[in-house]
Design a protein around this motif. Structure first.
Motif, short mmCIF file in Angstrom:
data_model
loop_
_atom_site.label_atom_id
_atom_site.label_comp_id
_atom_site.label_asym_id
_atom_site.label_seq_id
_atom_site.Cartn_x
_atom_site.Cartn_y
_atom_site.Cartn_z
N VAL A 155 -42.65 -4.90 83.91
CA VAL A 155 -44.32 -5.05 84.23
C VAL A 155 -44.85 -3.22 83.78
CG1 VAL A 155 -46.04 -5.48 85.33
CG2 VAL A 155 -43.73 -7.15 85.87
N PHE A 156 -44.78 -2.94 84.40
CA PHE A 156 -45.20 -1.62 84.21
C PHE A 156 -45.13 -1.16 83.17
CE2 PHE A 156 -46.51 3.17 84.52
CZ PHE A 156 -47.64 2.88 85.47
N TYR A 157 -44.07 -0.83 82.09
CA TYR A 157 -43.68 -0.50 80.94
C TYR A 157 -44.50 -1.92 79.31
CZ TYR A 157 -41.06 -0.43 76.05
OH TYR A 157 -40.62 -0.11 75.26
N CYS A 158 -44.14 -2.91 80.37
CA CYS A 158 -45.23 -3.82 79.31
C CYS A 158 -46.95 -3.74 79.35
CB CYS A 158 -45.25 -5.11 79.72
SG CYS A 158 -45.52 -6.48 79.00
N ALA A 159 -46.62 -2.99 80.58
CA ALA A 159 -48.95 -2.79 80.88
C ALA A 159 -49.02 -1.51 79.54
CB ALA A 159 -48.65 -1.71 82.67
N LEU A 160 -48.08 -0.67 79.72
CA LEU A 160 -48.77 0.49 78.93
C LEU A 160 -48.81 -0.04 77.38
CD1 LEU A 160 -45.72 3.15 79.77
CD2 LEU A 160 -48.50 3.00 80.85
N ILE A 161 -47.88 -0.67 76.65
CA ILE A 161 -47.85 -1.81 75.80
C ILE A 161 -48.78 -2.12 75.38
CG2 ILE A 161 -46.72 -2.76 73.74
CD1 ILE A 161 -44.01 -2.62 75.86
N ILE A 162 -49.73 -2.65 77.03
CA ILE A 162 -50.77 -3.52 76.09
C ILE A 162 -52.16 -3.10 75.98
CG2 ILE A 162 -52.77 -5.02 77.48
CD1 ILE A 162 -50.36 -5.78 79.08
N PRO A 163 -51.62 -2.04 76.10
CA PRO A 163 -53.58 -1.15 75.91
C PRO A 163 -53.39 -0.89 74.02
CG PRO A 163 -53.08 -0.30 77.96
CD PRO A 163 -51.96 -1.03 77.49
N LEU A 164 -51.84 -0.18 74.14
CA LEU A 164 -51.75 0.03 72.39
C LEU A 164 -52.35 -1.27 72.29
CD1 LEU A 164 -50.80 1.63 70.21
CD2 LEU A 164 -48.72 1.68 70.65
N TRP A 165 -51.54 -2.94 72.54
CA TRP A 165 -51.65 -3.98 71.14
C TRP A 165 -52.52 -4.02 71.19
CZ3 TRP A 165 -52.49 -8.39 74.02
CH2 TRP A 165 -52.45 -9.83 72.78
N LEU A 166 -54.35 -4.28 72.34
CA LEU A 166 -55.43 -4.21 72.62
C LEU A 166 -56.04 -3.15 71.02
CD1 LEU A 166 -55.74 -4.71 76.10
CD2 LEU A 166 -56.04 -6.79 74.61
N VAL A 167 -55.49 -2.06 71.21
CA VAL A 167 -56.17 -1.00 70.36
C VAL A 167 -56.13 -1.46 68.86
CG1 VAL A 167 -56.25 1.14 69.20
CG2 VAL A 167 -55.87 0.52 71.96
#
Length: 740
Positions: free
Chosen positions: A48-60
């Motif tokens: 989940v933490f790894y996914c949380a690190l990807i989500i900001p990049l996805w949003l950008v």
């Protein structure tokens, strides 16, 4: 129909989020041994933490697509010449396109390095593979083991018929024969069924057999090493127990083999248990069924946690329905508020217990220590974050079901935001109570009463603060007289704290007292084997020597699997032959990660000179562009030092240093240039490649590139001072001087 329309409308978001989580889960579980390297809870948190690190990049990326800074603007401008609505239609799929960009971008080297660093950090957060290594150490060194009757008969037959009856000892006194018998029993319990094809005795269910097959497949290298060590164990035990006066060397060899077989087997057992069971008590039950002394103790587990949440929910419903002065509230809203508040308090209980267990483990023998304020504050903030997610997620789900607007949910959350103070205060209060009262030898009702009063007063104050911060508009939704609502909120919250404090302290204290009793009995009886329930405390004191069998060694460079996984594969290795100046010796080299050694290992194959096949470990110094393939065998050392490639297609170039015996019995230190190239499709020409061979010129050309960038041979200085040797000429001469 509204909910289905909403799902269809938001389908591009739902698909993108699900795909993003699936990608994160797949990458985090690469290699597949990661899941068996830690507990389910830690693995899930890491993923989940790894996914949380990807989500900001996805949003950008998605914002860039919609705003046109990445490419939709150009595409849209072209399409608007035909259809003005094309750009808006195309922007709807920005979430899915952003997900695809993330997936594709990870194939590039620079992005892959960032992704590897992020995964490595999350691996450490999830204790991969430290949790499996710790459990393996506990099983190998601390856990008592009692074979079943069937296994006992099997071990008795093996030792009596192949070694000696005096080597058989099922006692737990720590003698050499007892430890030897235990090692044989562990091997035949878990590893031996793999060779015979029989289902293990402990894996009676279909799920157990499936997990066993998976673990043995992923740990094939470890199991193979266990087979080899077991054979060595049987040979050394035969020599020791049948010798009238065994030497010290025989005893040391037997001790070493016992430790190796036990550690390798327990490493596989640990991964099997971690993969099979989700809860702590489930893992204890699984180990108990295998013969380990791992009886589950009363702990504040999932059942107690769920009971606490249910009690809080029921109490919340009762307060909202039966408290005088409250307005009638729809049943759906009552359930939504009760579930949200109950789960938030459940998170607070979980955070408090985790901090208290860590505090008691650190200060068990000390005088009263300073309270763990920092840890409790961090745990409280985490609980607040989870509570915020609940306060948005649960009403949002209800709004989608009923067809309400999303804006109303967000507005409601902002208005009731002070309610997150309650779980924060509950975490601090319960944590302090468990830290200082969790292991006291008081009666349960005395502890429950004091904890109820303490936590009740803390939550009463929290309720008063929350009621004071809430606006009159919010209070008017629940009470006929908002100006008198603050005492009512404080009273209801205090009753919740009273009930939670009593339940949590009673159960937590009971489990801690049982654990301390086991430790004291083990300390008073030197011959008593520490039970598995207390092995975690013992394992904390044996860090470096034992964990070195499983954790990456600093001498190897301390590298992780994630940082070197791109180097794994099959290579063609070629160098000048030592026996003939115009011949090149080419063979294959397999580079792979060894789970048991926790490092990269190599093994040569398809050498024409089969008597010189080598295998060993890979040393990678931090911050240096070279790595070393080292073979250590009976005092002999062979070293290959080559460059570390920046790309997968780039060869490794360097030097080999070994012993050569072209004259027969006389050995001479020899060195030569060497190149390793990754095999992509099919292997090139192997063996002794001579001039005219199909790959001879390619091999020779690659060897020519080694000097002087990737290696050099220093020669003795000339005695003639009048003759000056140009450095470039020296380099050319040495580069063409093939070692014979």
């Amino acid at each position: 129909m509204n909910i289905f329309q909403e799902i269809v409308t938001k389908s591009e978001w739902i698909i993108a989020v699900l795909a993003l989580f699936l990608v994160a889960w797949t990458r985090f579980n690469s290699p597949p041994t990661n899941r068996s390297g830690t507990t389910f809870a830690l693995f899930f948190c890491g993923a989940v933490f790894y996914c949380a690190l990807i989500i900001p990049l996805w949003l950008v990326i998605m914002i860039g697509l919609v705003q046109g800074s990445i490419g939709f603007d150009w595409i849209g401008s072209k399409l608007t010449q035909v259809n003005p609505e094309a750009q808006a239609e195309l922007a709807q799929y920005a979430p899915i396109v952003a997900t695809l960009i993330i997936v594709v971008a990870s194939q590039f080297r620079q992005v892959s390095r960032i992704d590897t660093a992020a995964r490595t950090f999350c691996f450490k957060l999830a204790a991969i593979p430290r949790e499996a290594d710790r459990l393996a150490v506990e099983l190998a060194q601390g856990a008592d083991f009692e074979p079943t009757e069937r296994l006992r008969r099997q071990v008795t037959k093996i030792i009596s018929e192949n070694i000696s009856p005096q080597a058989l000892d099922f006692c737990r006194d720590g003698t050499l024969s007892a430890r030897f018998t235990r090692a044989v029993a562990l091997y035949n319990l878990f590893v031996a069924p793999r060779s015979t094809g029989e289902a293990p005795e402990f894996a009676g269910s279909r799920h157990g057999r499936s997990v066993y097959a998976l673990i043995m497949q992923m740990g094939e290298t470890t199991a193979a090493r266990a087979d080899v060590r077991y054979e060595e164990l049987m040979h050394s035990s035969l020599a020791f127990f049948t010798s009238p006066q065994p030497t010290h060397e025989l005893k040391e060899l037997l001790n070493c083999n016992i430790a190796e077989v036990t550690n390798l087997t327990c490493g596989l057992v640990a991964r099997y248990v971690l993969f099979s069971e989700i809860t702590h008590n489930g893992r204890l039950q699984r180990l108990s069924g295998m013969g380990f002394d791992a009886r589950p103790t009363p702990t504040f587990g999932l059942d107690q946690w769920a009971t606490t949440i249910l009690l809080v929910m029921l109490l919340s419903v009762a307060m909202m329905v039966f408290t005088p002065g409250t307005r009638p509230i729809p049943v759906g809203h009552v359930l939504t508020i009760a579930i949200t508040f109950g789960v938030s308090i459940g998170f607070a209980v979980l955070g408090a217990i985790v901090v208290a267990q860590r505090f008691i483990a650190r200060h068990e023998e000390d005088s009263p220590a300073y309270p763990p304020v920092a840890e409790l504050v961090i745990a409280g903030l985490i609980v607040v974050g989870l509570s915020i997610a609940l306060r948005i997620g649960i009403p949002l789900l209800a709004a989608l079901t009923q067809g309400d607007g999303v804006q109303d949910v967000l507005q409601q959350f902002l208005e009731r935001l002070p309610g997150t103070i309650t779980p924060f205060i509950c975490t601090i209060s319960l944590g302090l109570l468990c830290c200082y009262m969790g292991s006291l030898r008081w009666s349960w009702y005395r502890l429950a009463g004091i904890a109820a009063i303490g936590n009740g007063l803390a939550l009463t104050g929290a309720g008063w603060l929350v009621g004071s911060l809430l606006g009159d508009t919010v209070l008017a939704q629940f009470y006929f007289h908002p100006e008198h609502a603050v005492p009512t909120i404080a009273m209801s919250t205090g009753l919740t704290g009273l009930m939670v404090g009593a339940v949590v302290l009673a159960v937590f204290n009971k489990s801690e007292r049982i654990r301390k009793d086991c430790v004291e009995r083990a300390a008073n009886d030197p011959h008593m084997t520490v039970s598995f329930n207390d092995a975690r405390t013992v394992a904390d004191d044996i860090e470096a020597p034992l964990l070195s069998r499983f954790a990456p060694l600093d001498d190897l460079g301390g590298y992780s699997r994630a940082s070197v996984e791109t180097m794994e594969g099959r290579y063609v290795c070629f160098r000048p032959a030592f026996s003939a100046a115009d011949t090149i010796n080419a063979y294959l080299l397999n580079l792979h990660w060894d789970e048991a050694e926790s490092c990269l290992t190599f093994e040569e194959a398809e050498r024409i000179d089969t008597g010189h096949v080598q295998k060993g470990r890979v040393y990678i110094p931090d911050g240096r562009p070279f790595l070393s393939f080292v073979t250590l065998e009976k005092g002999a050392i062979r070293l290959i030092m080559v460059s570390r490639p920046e790309k997968n297609t780039e060869p490794m170039r360097g030097l080999i240093t070994t012993l050569s015996n072209p004259g027969g019995a006389h050995f001479t230190p020899a060195s030569a240039p060497i190149v390793l190239k990754r095999v992509v499709d099919q292997a090139p020409q192997l063996g002794f490649v001579r001039p005219g061979g199909p790959d001879y010129e390619a091999y020779r050309g690659d060897l020519e590139t080694v000097m002087p960038i990737f290696g050099c041979f220093a020669t003795a200085p000339y005695t003639n001072s009048g003759t000056e040797l140009h450095p470039d000429a020296s380099q050319r001469d040495v580069r063409l001087a093939v070692v014979k």
